[in-house]
Design a protein around this motif. Structure first.
Motif, mmCIF file in Angstrom:
data_model
loop_
_atom_site.group_PDB
_atom_site.id
_atom_site.type_symbol
_atom_site.label_atom_id
_atom_site.label_comp_id
_atom_site.label_asym_id
_atom_site.label_seq_id
_atom_site.Cartn_x
_atom_site.Cartn_y
_atom_site.Cartn_z
ATOM 1 N N THR A 116 0.820 -1.205 0.000
ATOM 2 C CA THR A 116 0.000 0.000 0.000
ATOM 3 C C THR A 116 0.861 1.265 0.000
ATOM 4 O OG1 THR A 116 -1.938 1.034 1.005
ATOM 5 C CG2 THR A 116 -0.326 0.162 2.538
ATOM 6 N N GLU A 117 0.317 2.305 -0.579
ATOM 7 C CA GLU A 117 0.991 3.615 -0.641
ATOM 8 C C GLU A 117 2.457 3.476 -1.045
ATOM 9 O OE1 GLU A 117 0.068 4.630 3.365
ATOM 10 O OE2 GLU A 117 -2.026 4.323 2.883
ATOM 11 N N ALA A 118 2.673 2.763 -2.145
ATOM 12 C CA ALA A 118 4.055 2.478 -2.568
ATOM 13 C C ALA A 118 4.805 3.753 -2.956
ATOM 14 C CB ALA A 118 4.045 1.508 -3.739
ATOM 15 N N GLY A 119 4.077 4.745 -3.422
ATOM 16 C CA GLY A 119 4.738 6.010 -3.750
ATOM 17 C C GLY A 119 4.597 6.383 -5.204
ATOM 18 N N SER A 143 7.123 -1.720 -5.161
ATOM 19 C CA SER A 143 6.065 -2.689 -5.491
ATOM 20 C C SER A 143 6.648 -3.921 -6.158
ATOM 21 C CB SER A 143 5.047 -2.063 -6.445
ATOM 22 O OG SER A 143 4.350 -1.045 -5.805
ATOM 23 N N SER A 144 7.620 -3.699 -7.054
ATOM 24 C CA SER A 144 8.190 -4.835 -7.778
ATOM 25 C C SER A 144 8.934 -5.776 -6.827
ATOM 26 C CB SER A 144 9.159 -4.361 -8.861
ATOM 27 O OG SER A 144 8.507 -3.473 -9.711
ATOM 28 N N ILE A 145 9.629 -5.205 -5.860
ATOM 29 C CA ILE A 145 10.351 -6.062 -4.900
ATOM 30 C C ILE A 145 9.349 -6.852 -4.065
ATOM 31 C CG2 ILE A 145 11.858 -6.073 -2.861
ATOM 32 C CD1 ILE A 145 13.235 -3.573 -4.096
ATOM 33 N N ALA A 146 8.377 -6.149 -3.482
ATOM 34 C CA ALA A 146 7.422 -6.837 -2.596
ATOM 35 C C ALA A 146 6.603 -7.873 -3.369
ATOM 36 C CB ALA A 146 6.500 -5.816 -1.944
ATOM 37 N N LEU A 147 6.007 -7.461 -4.473
ATOM 38 C CA LEU A 147 5.164 -8.392 -5.232
ATOM 39 C C LEU A 147 6.001 -9.503 -5.847
ATOM 40 C CD1 LEU A 147 3.095 -6.085 -4.818
ATOM 41 C CD2 LEU A 147 2.232 -6.609 -7.068
ATOM 42 N N ILE A 155 2.587 -17.366 -3.970
ATOM 43 C CA ILE A 155 1.450 -16.766 -3.257
ATOM 44 C C ILE A 155 0.868 -15.629 -4.105
ATOM 45 C CG2 ILE A 155 0.797 -15.451 -1.190
ATOM 46 C CD1 ILE A 155 3.189 -16.877 0.221
ATOM 47 N N GLY A 156 -0.468 -15.526 -4.090
ATOM 48 C CA GLY A 156 -1.108 -14.385 -4.754
ATOM 49 C C GLY A 156 -1.933 -14.804 -5.951
ATOM 50 N N ASN A 157 -3.205 -14.372 -5.948
ATOM 51 C CA ASN A 157 -4.120 -14.719 -7.042
ATOM 52 C C ASN A 157 -4.555 -13.527 -7.868
ATOM 53 O OD1 ASN A 157 -4.682 -16.604 -4.511
ATOM 54 N ND2 ASN A 157 -4.923 -17.774 -6.387
ATOM 55 N N ASN A 158 -4.413 -12.350 -7.302
ATOM 56 C CA ASN A 158 -4.543 -11.160 -8.137
ATOM 57 C C ASN A 158 -3.718 -10.041 -7.508
ATOM 58 O OD1 ASN A 158 -6.892 -10.345 -6.297
ATOM 59 N ND2 ASN A 158 -6.987 -8.722 -7.800
ATOM 60 N N ILE A 159 -3.313 -9.097 -8.347
ATOM 61 C CA ILE A 159 -2.397 -8.079 -7.825
ATOM 62 C C ILE A 159 -2.864 -6.671 -8.192
ATOM 63 C CG2 ILE A 159 -0.386 -9.601 -7.893
ATOM 64 C CD1 ILE A 159 0.629 -8.025 -10.328
ATOM 65 N N ARG A 160 -2.472 -5.765 -7.329
ATOM 66 C CA ARG A 160 -2.625 -4.351 -7.674
ATOM 67 C C ARG A 160 -1.349 -3.617 -7.268
ATOM 68 N NH1 ARG A 160 -5.180 0.877 -4.951
ATOM 69 N NH2 ARG A 160 -4.513 2.241 -6.646
ATOM 70 N N VAL A 161 -0.892 -2.744 -8.149
ATOM 71 C CA VAL A 161 0.270 -1.914 -7.843
ATOM 72 C C VAL A 161 -0.276 -0.528 -7.486
ATOM 73 C CG1 VAL A 161 2.342 -0.874 -8.813
ATOM 74 C CG2 VAL A 161 1.762 -3.239 -9.380
ATOM 75 N N SER A 162 -0.107 -0.128 -6.231
ATOM 76 C CA SER A 162 -0.673 1.160 -5.783
ATOM 77 C C SER A 162 0.314 2.294 -6.005
ATOM 78 C CB SER A 162 -1.006 1.103 -4.295
ATOM 79 O OG SER A 162 -1.837 0.026 -4.014
ATOM 80 N N LEU A 163 0.194 2.949 -7.149
ATOM 81 C CA LEU A 163 1.120 4.052 -7.452
ATOM 82 C C LEU A 163 0.428 5.397 -7.283
ATOM 83 C CD1 LEU A 163 2.907 2.923 -10.739
ATOM 84 C CD2 LEU A 163 3.725 2.701 -8.395
ATOM 85 N N THR A 164 1.214 6.383 -6.872
ATOM 86 C CA THR A 164 0.696 7.747 -6.870
ATOM 87 C C THR A 164 0.797 8.242 -8.307
ATOM 88 O OG1 THR A 164 1.566 8.005 -4.651
ATOM 89 C CG2 THR A 164 0.991 10.037 -5.830
ATOM 90 N N ALA A 165 -0.312 8.150 -9.007
ATOM 91 C CA ALA A 165 -0.329 8.507 -10.431
ATOM 92 C C ALA A 165 -1.719 9.043 -10.752
ATOM 93 C CB ALA A 165 -0.013 7.281 -11.284
ATOM 94 N N PRO A 166 -1.837 9.885 -11.772
ATOM 95 C CA PRO A 166 -3.134 10.520 -12.036
ATOM 96 C C PRO A 166 -4.202 9.587 -12.593
ATOM 97 C CG PRO A 166 -1.511 11.182 -13.680
ATOM 98 C CD PRO A 166 -0.779 10.394 -12.665
ATOM 99 N N ASP A 167 -3.800 8.427 -13.091
ATOM 100 C CA ASP A 167 -4.793 7.505 -13.659
ATOM 101 C C ASP A 167 -4.346 6.065 -13.419
ATOM 102 O OD1 ASP A 167 -3.045 6.556 -15.810
ATOM 103 O OD2 ASP A 167 -3.197 8.613 -16.525
#
Ligand code: SF4
Length: 356
Positions: free
Chosen positions: A199-202, A211-215, A223-235
């Protein structure tokens, strides 16, 4: 539990968990009350490969927007609610594919049970999504990994007591080590599919690297069945792209062509950076879908050798020339300005030949 042994949970037209692919999820920036803008960002993310879309539902107006959006997009939607579970209940009544509830803001048990009943009746899903920023008060004194785990477990026990098991779990920290530890713990304790993210990766490179290291580590553990990369980005487009890059780098999913390119050095005989960027764009625009590896290299002396394993490749050569090669074999020398199109022709010819 490894990803392929988790339960399969229905989520709109797809299923999450078990042997299903690791789905890419993104989250909207727009308020669903802005229907047109929301649909535009969903479609843009979908174009990049987003397969599950989450929308924050802060009020009644956004709930109405969500109902309209649902009619116009064809990917599974998750309604994200905080504090006001009534909104989650209404979203479920509208048939939104899943509701995400945060244990830290889930509110009272009665409302939660009411939500579970609607989800159960409609065979929808519940995502229990904890994060370190909003742990329930009574857990805040604990070690954060323990607190995340206990808060998720508490909600699971309520849902299971109500005989509801269409659950997807997530528990995210801003810290890489904590995130790895909590997913390890969740995967050992439960058989529900896991949605993985930091969360709040930056913003920018920092967010992408973290995010790439953690995921990467978590996914590599099975482990993991779906992923989201939480980036501070406009879209949601960039987070979708990064999610795919992570999955492709780990060879867990493939969208088709893998493009490798040399870092360039003083031996380069052409503009590798510009050509690689342009080539990527053309692959997307022309919908070139074939499984294989393409190499774009800066010189013909080392290039073809360094990219021996590539299915197709281009290496810049002196005097404005470029060498096309395929699986370690030289094909022909072409002019640099024609090299990109020649390379595309080489690939698409094979694509046509492979068509049934
Ligand atoms: S392929 Fe040639 S230009 Fe590119 S890094 Fe290797 S030696 Fe340098």
């Amino acid at each position: 539990m490894r990803r392929e042994n988790t339960k399969e949970i229905p989520l709109g037209k797809i299923k999450v968990g078990g042997k299903n692919p690791i789905w890419v999820e993104a989250m909207g920036r727009e308020n669903p009350a802005k229907i047109r803008e929301s649909i535009r960002e969903i479609r843009e993310a979908q174009e990049e490969g987003c397969e599950i879309f989450r929308l924050a539902v802060p009020d009644e107006e956004s709930l109405f927007g969500l109902s309209q959006i649902k009619k116009q997009v064809d990917l599974p939607l998750i309604a994200d609610v905080h504090f006001n579970l009534e909104l989650g209940i209404k979203a479920a009544q509208l048939g939104i594919d899943a509701v995400r509830v945060n244990p830290g803001t889930a509110g009272n048990k009665e409302k939660l049970e009411e939500l579970i009943k609607v989800l159960y009746d409609k065979n929808l899903a519940l995502r229990i999504g904890a994060n370190t920023g909003s742990l329930p008060l009574h857990y805040r004194e604990k070690n954060r990994v323990e607190a995340l785990f206990d808060s998720v477990e508490e909600l699971i026990s309520i849902t299971e007591k109500n005989n509801f098991r269409n659950i997807i779990l997530s528990a995210k920290s801003t810290d890489i080590e904590e995130t790895i530890a909590i997913y390890d713990k969740l995967s050992r304790a439960f058989s529900y599919p896991l949605h993985v993210g930091l969360t709040e990766a930056g913003e920018g490179e920092e967010g992408i690297v973290k995010s790439s290291i953690a995921l990467g580590i978590i996914l590599r553990e099975g482990i993991g069945n779906n992923i989201r990369v939480s980036l501070t980005a406009p879209d949601p487009v960039s987070e979708t792209r990064v999610a795919w890059s992570i999955l492709e780098a780990l060879k867990l999913r493939s969208k088709g062509l893998e493009i490798i390119s040399c870092p360039t050095c003083a031996r380069r005989k052409g503009d590798v950076v510009a050509l690689t960027r342009d080539f990527k764009q053309k692959v997307k625009e022309r919908k070139i879908k074939i499984v294989g590896k393409v190499a774009i290299m800066g010189c013909e002396v080392n290039g073809p050798g360094e990219a021996r394993e590539a299915d197709w490749g281009l290496a810049f050569a002196p005097r404005g020339k470029a060498l096309l090669f395929s699986r370690g074999e030289r094909i022909k020398m072409v002019k640099q300005e024609e090299a990109e199109e020649e390379l595309i022709r080489l690939i698409t010819k094979e694509m046509e030949e492979k068509k049934p």
